[in-house]
Scaffold this active site. Structure first.
Site, PDB file in Angstrom:
ATOM      1  N   THR A 298     -42.561 -10.759  16.179  1.00  0.00           N
ATOM      2  CA  THR A 298     -43.136 -10.655  14.829  1.00  0.00           C
ATOM      3  C   THR A 298     -44.010  -9.405  14.702  1.00  0.00           C
ATOM      4  O   THR A 298     -43.949  -8.681  13.707  1.00  0.00           O
ATOM      5  CB  THR A 298     -44.020 -11.870  14.487  1.00  0.00           C
ATOM      6  OG1 THR A 298     -43.300 -13.063  14.757  1.00  0.00           O
ATOM      7  CG2 THR A 298     -44.428 -11.855  13.026  1.00  0.00           C
ATOM      8  N   HIS A 413     -40.073 -21.362  13.510  1.00  0.00           N
ATOM      9  CA  HIS A 413     -40.258 -20.703  14.807  1.00  0.00           C
ATOM     10  C   HIS A 413     -39.696 -21.603  15.896  1.00  0.00           C
ATOM     11  O   HIS A 413     -39.777 -22.821  15.791  1.00  0.00           O
ATOM     12  CB  HIS A 413     -41.764 -20.465  15.047  1.00  0.00           C
ATOM     13  CG  HIS A 413     -42.055 -19.529  16.180  1.00  0.00           C
ATOM     14  ND1 HIS A 413     -41.882 -19.878  17.499  1.00  0.00           N
ATOM     15  CD2 HIS A 413     -42.490 -18.248  16.191  1.00  0.00           C
ATOM     16  CE1 HIS A 413     -42.209 -18.857  18.261  1.00  0.00           C
ATOM     17  NE2 HIS A 413     -42.582 -17.841  17.499  1.00  0.00           N
ATOM     18  N   HIS A 473     -37.004 -11.230  13.043  1.00  0.00           N
ATOM     19  CA  HIS A 473     -36.189 -11.034  14.256  1.00  0.00           C
ATOM     20  C   HIS A 473     -35.257 -12.219  14.357  1.00  0.00           C
ATOM     21  O   HIS A 473     -35.377 -13.162  13.578  1.00  0.00           O
ATOM     22  CB  HIS A 473     -37.074 -10.926  15.505  1.00  0.00           C
ATOM     23  CG  HIS A 473     -38.086 -12.031  15.585  1.00  0.00           C
ATOM     24  ND1 HIS A 473     -37.769 -13.312  15.966  1.00  0.00           N
ATOM     25  CD2 HIS A 473     -39.410 -12.067  15.256  1.00  0.00           C
ATOM     26  CE1 HIS A 473     -38.846 -14.072  15.895  1.00  0.00           C
ATOM     27  NE2 HIS A 473     -39.865 -13.349  15.452  1.00  0.00           N
TER      28      HIS A 473
HETATM   29  C1  GP9 Z   1     -47.511 -15.852  15.781  1.00  0.00           C
HETATM   30  C2  GP9 Z   1     -46.285 -15.697  14.985  1.00  0.00           C
HETATM   31  C3  GP9 Z   1     -45.050 -15.863  15.818  1.00  0.00           C
HETATM   32  O1  GP9 Z   1     -48.685 -15.605  15.121  1.00  0.00           O
HETATM   33  O2  GP9 Z   1     -46.305 -14.513  14.284  1.00  0.00           O
HETATM   34  O3  GP9 Z   1     -44.834 -14.818  16.652  1.00  0.00           O
HETATM   35  P1  GP9 Z   1     -43.435 -14.569  17.379  1.00  0.00           P
HETATM   36  O4  GP9 Z   1     -43.378 -15.448  18.573  1.00  0.00           O
HETATM   37  O5  GP9 Z   1     -42.343 -14.897  16.418  1.00  0.00           O
HETATM   38  O6  GP9 Z   1     -43.460 -13.139  17.727  1.00  0.00           O
HETATM   39 MN    MN Z   2     -41.592 -14.207  14.605  1.00  0.00          MN
END
Ligand code: GP9
Ligand code: MN
Length: 629
Positions: A298, A413, A473
């Site tokens: 992210t 996520h 991503h």
């Molecule tokens: C964490 C969120 C997720 O604050 O932005 O991060 P990622 O694991 O997708 O890089």
């Molecule tokens: Mn992410």
């Protein structure tokens, strides 16, 4: 009892055990470290030990007991100061100390006064191991032989301390894969490596980037500058300034991939609202848009968005170069009197965002502290997207306008878990639970976006805003190829894998009537120039690698962080070259010139970051500055 003579390593043992237990208790009392399972608790308990065994064990090299004692007292004092320093810092900043904080002079004033205000008599307990050791040295009689320990014993001892370190790292890696290569969160580093190892690791990471920075001078920028200048394109005349003066809302769609858009899963629509947008008269949808992130996930996507520079091939640039000079989109909009902020319901130190956002010139970071997470409003990684959007829009209603506000979602996520009531479609039926659930969380994210639009309308913010949304991503990695091929009904060749790196990109401009599906091939690197042009902010002298996706002049090219790329004719999948439209394998030579250009571009971008070269560039005039200026 005190007259009894104790074995000769008694003081060492006391020191190790006292500091170890004190540190563990401090983790529980001095910080709010979240522990989700027994394994994490075990790692937390074990984590101080390896460094203490090593550091305190160095006392075995002293001959005289007196010197051993002095050394151990000094070390207990030093570790106590480090630990206590972090406790005091945490009271104010809810974060652990990292080297750059100590070297930022403006922080220093804050630190000093805040620390002074929060010293309590009970804090002496943080030095209890030191005090205990003082007493032990005074009262316990040791069988002194005033000899250096035997080297075979010492060797065995240090092998043991190394073994503890490996055990610790092994457990941490199992619990948090890629902890060190990605280094996502200070809290995670502390809880998996222990406070003391964390500081060593921090010193290593920071000094490595500082060294590269120190050796860089402005001359390295010449080639990069020429390259960037040669690749500049004129912005689209039709779109330039079309959203000038409006609020800019950029939504990061966590793990959203394009293969869900306008598609079904077992007869169920996955993203009904986003599908509608692809046909909406005010929305431009880019189906051939690729993510370009590396290990920083992210945060890498945010880096691309703000700077139009590629993230790094190793590590997360938010962590390794959080103190660089940048010329971010936020800073540019800030110069146009925009209020700039990021809203994200997570711990602020995640991805080092709190520090990096300062370098990016973002005025305000509304982190988890700005949200109230009610009963049933949290799942998986934290606050659910629907209440997150609702409260974020309420924040916006209070902001001075125009504003640039970024919203980072979280529910979609990995591992893609949801509460029953939020499951709006069934799971898929492959052998991958991850992919099966991914459809459900993607569906939830779609619902959340729909509500975001409604919330904005309710608050009267919709008409005067432009809403940009991008997938950060992939959510489904290549480990799930078998399940993925079941879903897509075709084999996942390297060509298909590259195509699966597409993430949705939406530009929604209420009332513009400019909606269409734009087949242009591009990537996250192009977001900054594209958006700035829409906002009517010139960026033609900026050091950016992307280009306006609406420009008629641009070459269709999307370079992945790992060197793969897509052009309108070819897809380069790492070692194989395919024709883009047909997916047929073609002669490698056809991809070769683009492969070279891709590497050049990635290297140039990396050079800018490693040397912190933007400090030698004046983006207003497009001039290189001398190193000594
Ligand atoms: C964490 C969120 C997720 O604050 O932005 O991060 P990622 O694991 O997708 O890089
Ligand atoms: Mn992410």
């Amino acid at each position: 009892m005190l007259n009894k003579k104790w074995p000769k390593h008694t003081i060492l043992a006391i020191a190790i055990i006292a500091t170890w237990f004190k540190t563990y208790i401090t983790y529980q009392t001095g910080f709010s470290i979240t522990i989700d399972n027994v394994m994490q608790e075990a790692i937390l308990f074990l984590s101080p030990l390896s460094l203490l065994l090593f550091l305190y064990g160095l006392s075995l090299f002293f001959k005289k007991q007196k010197n051993k004692n002095r050394y151990l007292l000094l070390m207990t004092l030093v570790t106590s100061i480090i630990l206590y320093g972090n406790v005091a810092f945490y009271r104010f900043f809810s974060d652990f100390i990292t080297l750059p904080v100590l070297f930022q002079t403006d922080n220093f004033g804050d630190l000093g006064s805040s620390a002074a205000a929060t010293i309590y008599p009970a804090d002496l307990l943080y030095f209890s191991d030191f005090i205990l050791l003082l007493a032990a040295v005074k009262f316990i009689k040791i069988q002194e032989d005033n000899k250096e320990s035997r080297s075979s014993h010492r060797r065995a001892y240090f092998v043991l301390s190394g073994a503890v370190l490996f055990l610790n790292l092994g457990l941490a890696e199992a619990e948090r894969p890629q902890l060190l290569t990605r280094s996502f969160d200070r809290e995670m580093l502390v809880k998996n490596l222990g406070m003391y190892n964390y500081h060593l690791y921090d010193i290593y990471v920071q000094s490595r980037s500082q060294a590269q920075r120190a050796f860089a001078d402005g001359s390295e920028l010449t080639d990069v500058h020429n390259y960037v200048r040669a690749n500049r394109v004129e912005p689209s005349e039709e779109m330039f300034g079309i959203a000038e003066g409006k609020n800019l809302i950029v939504v990061t769609l966590e793990s959203m991939q394009s293969f869900t858009i306008n598609e079904q899963m077992n007869g169920q629509t996955i993203t009904p609202f986003l599908n509608e947008l692809t046909e909406d008269e005010d929305t431009v949808y880019f189906p051939n848009f690729y993510h370009q992130t590396g290990l920083g996930k992210t945060s890498d996507s945010e880096f691309l968005l703000e700077n139009s520079l590629y993230p790094l091939s190793g590590g997360a640039v938010f962590f390794t170069h959080g103190g660089n000079t940048y010329n971010s989109m936020a800073e540019k909009l800030g110069n146009q009197a925009y209020a700039t902020n990021v809203q994200h319901a997570n711990n602020k130190s995640f991805w080092n965002r709190d520090m990096m956002y300062e370098s990016l010139g973002i005025d305000e970071f509304l982190d988890i502290q700005s949200y109230s997470v009610g009963e049933g409003q949290s799942v998986n990684w934290g606050m659910k997207d629907i209440p997150f959007f609702e409260q974020s829009v309420a924040h916006m209603a209070e902001m001075p306008q125009p504003f640039y506000s970024r919203l980072i979602t979280l529910t979609n996520h990995y591992p893609f878990t949801l509460d029953e009531e939020d499951k709006l479609i069934d799971e898929f039926d492959s052998n991958s639970g991850t992919l099966n659930r991914f459809f459900q969380t993607s569906r939830y994210l779609d619902e959340a976006v729909k509500e975001l639009f409604d919330d904005l309308k309710e608050q009267g913010l919709y008409e005067n805003s432009i809403i940009v949304m991008y997938g950060d991503h992939y959510g489904i990695s290549e480990n799930h190829n078998e399940a993925m091929s079941q879903y897509l009904g075709k084999e996942i060749t390297p060509y298909e894998s590259a195509q699966l790196q597409r993430v949705p990109f939406f530009v929604h401009i209420p009332g513009s009537g400019k909606g269409h599906v734009n087949e242009e091939i591009g990537g996250q690197i192009d977001m900054r120039p594209t958006i700035l042009n829409l906002m009517g902010v010139e960026s033609d002298t900026d050091m950016q690698f992307g280009s306006d996706l609406f420009s008629e002049e641009r070459d269709e090219f999307a370079i992945f962080r790992d060197g793969r790329f897509v052009t309108d004719d070819y897809v380069y999948a790492g070692s194989t070259c395919y024709e883009n439209r047909s997916g047929q394998l073609v002669d490698q030579e056809l991809c070769a010139p683009f492969a070279d250009q891709a590497l050049t571009e990635l290297n140039y971008s990396e050079r800018v970051i490693n040397g912190d070269l933007l400090r030698f560039y004046d983006e207003e005039t497009g001039q290189l500055l001398d190193a000594d200026q």
